[in-house]
Design a protein around this motif. Sequence first.
Motif, mmCIF file in Angstrom:
data_model
loop_
_atom_site.group_PDB
_atom_site.id
_atom_site.type_symbol
_atom_site.label_atom_id
_atom_site.label_comp_id
_atom_site.label_asym_id
_atom_site.label_seq_id
_atom_site.Cartn_x
_atom_site.Cartn_y
_atom_site.Cartn_z
ATOM 1 N N ILE A 1 3.805 10.047 -9.858
ATOM 2 C CA ILE A 1 2.384 9.752 -10.126
ATOM 3 C C ILE A 1 1.860 10.536 -11.324
ATOM 4 C CG2 ILE A 1 1.819 9.026 -7.776
ATOM 5 C CD1 ILE A 1 0.756 11.814 -7.214
ATOM 6 N N THR B 1 -3.280 7.210 0.761
ATOM 7 C CA THR B 1 -3.485 6.356 -0.417
ATOM 8 C C THR B 1 -4.585 6.918 -1.313
ATOM 9 O OG1 THR B 1 -2.759 4.369 0.758
ATOM 10 C CG2 THR B 1 -4.124 4.043 -1.187
ATOM 11 N N ARG C 1 -2.394 16.266 -5.889
ATOM 12 C CA ARG C 1 -2.493 15.036 -5.106
ATOM 13 C C ARG C 1 -1.366 14.954 -4.078
ATOM 14 N NH1 ARG C 1 -5.554 10.697 -7.132
ATOM 15 N NH2 ARG C 1 -6.535 11.044 -9.163
ATOM 16 N N LEU D 1 -3.500 9.920 -3.333
ATOM 17 C CA LEU D 1 -2.522 9.621 -4.374
ATOM 18 C C LEU D 1 -3.067 8.749 -5.497
ATOM 19 C CD1 LEU D 1 0.686 8.964 -2.217
ATOM 20 C CD2 LEU D 1 0.114 11.038 -3.486
ATOM 21 N N THR D 2 -4.090 7.949 -5.206
ATOM 22 C CA THR D 2 -4.484 6.935 -6.194
ATOM 23 C C THR D 2 -5.952 6.958 -6.611
ATOM 24 O OG1 THR D 2 -4.994 5.252 -4.510
ATOM 25 C CG2 THR D 2 -2.701 5.391 -5.267
ATOM 26 N N ASP E 1 0.834 -1.207 0.000
ATOM 27 C CA ASP E 1 0.000 0.000 0.000
ATOM 28 C C ASP E 1 0.866 1.254 0.000
ATOM 29 O OD1 ASP E 1 -2.608 1.448 0.448
ATOM 30 O OD2 ASP E 1 -1.507 2.030 2.246
ATOM 31 N N VAL E 2 0.615 2.147 -0.973
ATOM 32 C CA VAL E 2 1.447 3.341 -1.109
ATOM 33 C C VAL E 2 1.320 4.262 0.100
ATOM 34 C CG1 VAL E 2 -0.333 4.593 -2.413
ATOM 35 C CG2 VAL E 2 2.059 5.254 -2.636
#
Length: 212
Positions: free
Chosen positions: A148, A197, A157, A200-201, A93-94
């Motif tokens: 990213i 997370t 982000r 960012l995603t 997990d980032v």
Amino acid sequence: MAPPAKTTGRRGRRQGEPVSRDVVLAAAKARFARDGYEKTTLRAIADDAHVDASMVLYLFGSKERLFRESLRLIIDPEVLAAAVSGSGGDEPDVGTRMVRAYLGVWEAPETASTMRAMLASATSNPDALAAFRGFMQNYVLTAVSAEIGGDAQARLRAMLAASSLVGTAMLRYLMAVPPLSELPTDDVVRLVAPTVTRYLTADADELGLPAL
């Protein structure tokens, strides 16, 4: 015949000996951590590095820029960027990787007190705040957003993720506000990571990101 005059030894580098930016940065980092931004002078840093104050000014231009560059010795933007990209042995997990890496800087014995001192300076002195802002914008956000996508939305982000990380650090380490300051590190990572997370995603529409 009169005896030759005695000469007094002068502390510092020999004439012509190159001045290392790294030596000056290390001296600045230690001085900022010990005295804070406002009380630290370029002359004091120069004395610690055994160089002339004019050389410090020549190398870095200003105390504000020297403070900004010193931050890179504590928070390496590339370490945070590596946490975003991950590697084979990392957490999947980032957000977990990012939060753990960032909190590690605050909790490592060699950087913990310096982080507190420098962030305290950034919250109390406008020049230090400008330097911290420049460090975040020019180094941290640039390095993380590049992982990213590198566009304007990626930068936003990265900023949103940074808001969670810096806010957590302010309350936990600088202000020491319970219960956050009293939680085990693993609990803080587990609680904060999902938000990082998501920033960012998650899909841009889900986040409501503006078109930049």
